[in-house]
Scaffold this motif. Structure first.
Motif, short mmCIF file in Angstrom:
data_model
loop_
_atom_site.label_atom_id
_atom_site.label_comp_id
_atom_site.label_asym_id
_atom_site.label_seq_id
_atom_site.Cartn_x
_atom_site.Cartn_y
_atom_site.Cartn_z
N ARG A 80 2.72 5.42 5.64
CA ARG A 80 2.37 5.47 4.22
C ARG A 80 2.39 4.13 3.53
N THR A 81 2.39 3.03 4.29
CA THR A 81 2.32 1.61 3.93
C THR A 81 1.43 1.28 2.93
N PRO A 82 1.94 0.81 1.55
CA PRO A 82 0.81 0.79 0.40
C PRO A 82 -0.09 -0.49 0.71
N LEU A 83 -1.29 -0.42 0.57
CA LEU A 83 -2.40 -1.40 0.64
C LEU A 83 -3.43 -1.27 -0.56
N GLN A 84 -4.03 -2.36 -0.68
CA GLN A 84 -4.65 -2.70 -1.83
C GLN A 84 -6.14 -3.50 -1.47
N PRO A 85 -6.69 -2.41 -0.55
CA PRO A 85 -8.08 -3.14 -0.15
C PRO A 85 -9.05 -3.86 -1.17
N ILE A 86 -9.64 -4.83 -0.44
CA ILE A 86 -10.60 -5.85 -1.30
C ILE A 86 -11.76 -5.81 -0.22
N ALA A 87 -13.08 -5.99 -1.05
CA ALA A 87 -14.32 -6.10 -0.45
C ALA A 87 -14.43 -7.35 -0.10
N ALA A 88 -15.00 -7.81 1.39
CA ALA A 88 -15.22 -9.05 1.74
C ALA A 88 -16.30 -9.88 0.98
N ALA A 89 -17.35 -9.25 0.03
CA ALA A 89 -17.97 -9.98 -0.91
C ALA A 89 -17.22 -10.42 -1.98
N ASP A 90 -16.05 -9.73 -2.51
CA ASP A 90 -15.41 -10.19 -3.48
C ASP A 90 -14.49 -11.45 -3.01
N VAL A 91 -13.98 -11.33 -1.71
CA VAL A 91 -13.17 -12.41 -1.20
C VAL A 91 -13.97 -13.60 -1.20
#
Length: 243
Positions: free
Chosen positions: A153-164
């Motif tokens: 249940r580890t909280p993650l905040q995924p980001i798109a590679a294009a945004d990176v």
């Protein structure tokens, strides 16, 4: 500006180059395929020659106990060459929470990379990103057994590679931060929920079960992998990216 992008042919690097060129900069991609080897030093001096900014997006070929040696050698070679070449700004891409999960060899290695950059004489910027959306499927595969996916249940905040890539390009073309900036996606999910969202979107027949001991992210405690209160938030939502 002339910007040397080391690792400029990879997932993030190739997009960083395109963003910088679109903004009117001279972005030059360098990688093993162009004859630049940060471990041996081959081609490094030539790659950073006359560059105003150096962006380092190279990555260790492994995520195990060998990764610290990769970042030690590669950063030593790149910083030395850049200092001699008069580079005015160096940027690296790191990971949110990298200094908070010492149990992971790779995270310790990335923290070492940051420390080497800070100890040098070149003005710098460290961009720490949350977990890439592109890697969520691989993350699930690590703990898949038949039709069952075990996820914590580890909280993650995924980001798109294009945004990176866009945000790295913005930092690279701006003044040195001489510090760190977090970048993150707009949504926070427990990893097991990300698994269920991904499976539903793909029409996958697997079932997700909660296992707080499963996979590498199980060792991350609390919200250490979530962007800080001053993080720059990217626009792409995970469900939209999946679709």
């Amino acid at each position: 500006m002339k910007i040397a992008v080391i690792g400029g042919t990879g997932l993030i690097g190739s997009q960083v180059v395109k963003n910088l060129e679109a903004a009117g900069h001279e972005a030059v991609p360098h990688s093993l395929s162009t004859g630049v080897n940060l471990l041996t030093g081959e081609g490094v001096v030539e790659a950073v020659a006359d560059a105003d900014v150096v962006v380092n997006l190279t990555n260790s070929p492994t995520f195990d106990e060998a990764s610290p040696a990769f970042f030690q050698t590669s950063m030593d070679n790149l910083v030395t060459a850049s200092e001699k070449g008069g580079v005015g700004h160096m940027v690296i891409l790191s990971i949110v929470g990298v200094d908070q999960v010492p149990e992971l060899d790779y995270y310790r290695a990335k923290a070492l990379q940051e420390d080497i950059l800070k100890a040098g004489s070149i003005p710098y910027s460290i961009v720490r990103a949350t977990q890439f959306m592109e890697f969520m499927e691989a993350t699930m595969s690590w703990t898949t057994d038949g039709d069952t996916v075990r996820l914590p249940r580890t909280p993650l905040q995924p980001i798109a590679a294009a945004d990176v890539a866009r945000m790295v390009a913005e930092v690279a073309s701006g003044p040195p931060l001489n510090g760190t900036v977090d970048i993150a996606g707009p949504d926070v999910f427990p990893l097991e929920e990300i698994g269920r969202i991904t499976i539903a979107a793909k029409g996958d027949g697997r079932t997700v079960v909660v296992d707080d001991t499963a996979g590498m992210f199980a060792v991350a405690q609390g919200d250490v992998l979530i962007g800080g209160s001053d993080a720059r938030i990217a626009p792409t939502h995970y469900r939209d990216w999946l679709s």
